[in-house]
Design a protein around this motif. Structure first.
Motif, PDB file in Angstrom:
ATOM      1  N   GLY A 144      43.470  48.461  47.377  1.00 43.04           N
ATOM      2  CA  GLY A 144      42.653  47.234  47.123  1.00 43.04           C
ATOM      3  C   GLY A 144      43.349  45.932  46.610  1.00 43.04           C
ATOM      4  N   ILE A 145      43.421  46.464  45.463  1.00 41.11           N
ATOM      5  CA  ILE A 145      44.761  44.979  44.822  1.00 41.11           C
ATOM      6  C   ILE A 145      46.633  44.982  45.285  1.00 41.11           C
ATOM      7  CG2 ILE A 145      46.090  44.757  42.306  1.00 41.11           C
ATOM      8  CD1 ILE A 145      43.464  45.231  42.524  1.00 41.11           C
ATOM      9  N   THR A 146      45.881  43.320  46.213  1.00 43.16           N
ATOM     10  CA  THR A 146      46.883  43.233  46.957  1.00 43.16           C
ATOM     11  C   THR A 146      48.724  42.250  46.260  1.00 43.16           C
ATOM     12  OG1 THR A 146      45.403  40.893  46.922  1.00 43.16           O
ATOM     13  CG2 THR A 146      45.556  42.296  48.720  1.00 43.16           C
ATOM     14  N   GLN A 147      47.870  41.599  44.868  1.00 45.87           N
ATOM     15  CA  GLN A 147      48.575  40.946  44.304  1.00 45.87           C
ATOM     16  C   GLN A 147      49.051  41.565  42.842  1.00 45.87           C
ATOM     17  OE1 GLN A 147      50.142  37.354  45.122  1.00 45.87           O
ATOM     18  NE2 GLN A 147      50.333  36.573  43.106  1.00 45.87           N
ATOM     19  N   VAL A 148      49.597  41.400  41.439  1.00 44.55           N
ATOM     20  CA  VAL A 148      49.300  41.735  40.170  1.00 44.55           C
ATOM     21  C   VAL A 148      50.391  40.279  39.732  1.00 44.55           C
ATOM     22  CG1 VAL A 148      49.317  43.133  38.010  1.00 44.55           C
ATOM     23  CG2 VAL A 148      48.949  43.809  40.969  1.00 44.55           C
ATOM     24  N   GLU A 149      50.279  39.068  38.589  1.00 42.37           N
ATOM     25  CA  GLU A 149      50.824  38.549  37.543  1.00 42.37           C
ATOM     26  C   GLU A 149      50.733  39.685  36.487  1.00 42.37           C
ATOM     27  OE1 GLU A 149      49.244  34.656  37.737  1.00 42.37           O
ATOM     28  OE2 GLU A 149      50.341  34.748  40.110  1.00 42.37           O
ATOM     29  N   ALA A 150      52.395  39.660  35.565  1.00 45.91           N
ATOM     30  CA  ALA A 150      52.215  40.728  34.905  1.00 45.91           C
ATOM     31  C   ALA A 150      52.765  40.096  33.620  1.00 45.91           C
ATOM     32  CB  ALA A 150      52.897  42.244  34.584  1.00 45.91           C
ATOM     33  N   SER A 151      53.245  39.931  32.169  1.00 44.14           N
ATOM     34  CA  SER A 151      53.619  39.449  31.030  1.00 44.14           C
ATOM     35  C   SER A 151      53.950  39.851  29.948  1.00 44.14           C
ATOM     36  CB  SER A 151      52.996  38.530  31.145  1.00 44.14           C
ATOM     37  OG  SER A 151      53.000  37.199  31.993  1.00 44.14           O
TER      38      SER A 151
END
Length: 447
Positions: A144-151
């Protein structure tokens, strides 16, 4: 690094003396930072910065001027000092400006005891990239997670302060961080949430995958959010946002606000501002904490102090100038950058924890709003009137019922703070340790 900064501040003070300054202080700041951003499985951005900045404040009687520069050549330092002296001669007089007296200055501090500077090797870009990707993968592992931005990021920063009153001192600090923002749904039904961790020392950092995992969980919990009803309800500020309430109190007792007469707590000294039994403590001497420091921006020794004791406001947050305006003593709370004079500010803050868990308070509130995110604000600094956009979860019969968004919560800070009930879930590693806070009788505007 510290020897170089020491020499540069000494050179600035000498340049100021030669230019005719009656008194001066100099600040040198040098740092490096590295950050890696990952999006959709690809490197979005890799950024590294290095730099040094110098600040000089000169005083001519009761007049002062500040200048900053990043060029460290002798010719530039001389020119900057001459410019600052010329500016100070034209500045308006202020009877409260001036350096600390020698007897007020910090001496014999133990910077090693604070452990602000991690002795471990700086992380490589590859290591940070791997951490960001681990956080991304953990979030995406949730269906269900469609996109991730990670840093992932790292910084090392050193400063040195010197003044013509004889003060000289400096220290370095490091910072490590990992964060992730996860998205679910699409279009107008898209929701997102985040998680992040930061520490002064690498060895204290939790695994990057745990950060992504939590971001994914939180985002999925937001799916299907809708507006809540309008009315008067209890509001539980989650630990992630509860510190904002205490932040409003700290702003209201800042000496700059008090000296201007514009604070909603300007007449509250010695009066209850929190429920009995609750205290707000500033402790700048906690080890491995981002806000710790052995001395303030005017060279005064920092110390643990109670801002609120057993519910009663005990004092303002003061630097030397605001203390002189109010006929008081500085609380060693001066902060500054290289381009401006000192001003009052707090460091590490603790609110007394409560006896209940967050789950206990959810059960006690019956029907109301659990706030996990806030956007925008309308705070009247003079009256304390409060209005903020919020999202979170609707609670019915003491249990979380469904996620909500696009609502506004309102009240008056003075009344709100006198009604807070703290949980016991403050995170120990944060500079500001405030647990979840329940506030009864808030006005909620939703559907």
């Amino acid at each position: 690094m510290s020897d170089r900064l020491h020499d540069l501040t000494a050179a600035l003070l000498e340049a100021a003396r030669r230019a005719g300054a009656e008194a001066a202080d100099a600040l040198a700041v040098e740092g490096t930072s590295l950050s890696i951003d990952i999006r959709a499985g690809k490197l979005e951005q890799a950024e590294r910065s290095e730099g040094i900045e110098l600040g000089l404040r000169v005083l001519m009687g009761r007049r002062q001027a500040c200048v900053s520069v990043s060029d460290t050549s002798a010719a530039t330092l001389a020119a900057v000092a001459e410019r600052a002296v010329a500016m100070a001669r034209e500045a308006p007089e202020d009877p409260t400006v001036g350096l600390a007296e020698p007897g007020q200055l910090a001496r014999d501090w133990d910077i090693d005891a604070l452990e602000l500077d991690d002795p471990a090797a700086d992380p490589s870009p590859a290591q940070l990239d791997a951490e960001a990707r681990a956080a991304e993968a953990a979030a995406l592992a949730h269906g269900g997670i469609t996109q991730v931005e990670a840093s992932a990021g790292f910084s090392r920063r050193a400063m040195h302060l010197a003044a013509s009153n004889g003060f000289a001192g400096g220290y370095a600090r490091t910072s490590r961080s990992v964060s992730a923002v996860a998205f679910t749904g699409s279009g107008t039904a898209m929701e997102r949430d985040w998680a992040g961790e930061g520490r002064a020392w690498q060895v204290d950092m939790p695994g990057a995958a745990s950060v992504g995992d939590l971001a994914g969980q939180r985002a999925l919990e937001r799916a299907g959010a809708r507006k809540p009803v309008t009315g008067s309800f209890p509001v539980l500020y989650d630990e992630r946002v509860a510190s904002s309430l205490i932040g409003h109190l700290l702003s209201a007792v800042n000496g700059a606000m008090i000296a201007r007469g514009g604070s909603w707590l300007r007449d509250a000294l010695g009066q209850p501002v929190l429920p009995a039994g609750l205290s707000v403590i500033e402790d700048p001497l906690r080890r491995r904490i981002s806000g710790s420091r052995p001395f303030d921006a005017e060279g005064l020794a920092t110390r643990r102090r109670a801002i609120v004791q057993d519910g009663v406001l005990t004092g303002w947050t003061l630097d030397l100038a605001t203390a002189r305006k109010l006929g008081m003593e500085s609380t060693a709370s001066a902060s500054r950058g290289t381009s401006a004079p000192p001003s009052p500010g707090t460091s590490n803050i603790d609110l007394t924890p409560g006896r209940f868990s967050r789950a206990d308070l959810i059960g006690q509130m019956g029907t109301g709003l659990l706030v996990t995110s806030m956007i925008g604000s309308s705070i009247n600094g003079t009256t304390g009137d409060y209005s903020r956009g919020a999202s979170g979860f609707w609670v019915e019969n003491g249990e979380i019922a469904y996620p909500v968004n696009e609502c506004t919560i309102a009240g008056n800070l003075r009344d709100m703070l006198l009604r807070i009930i703290p949980a016991n879930d403050a995170r120990a590693h944060l500079a500001t340790r405030v647990p979840s806070l329940l506030v009864e009788g808030m006005t909620l505007a939703g559907a």
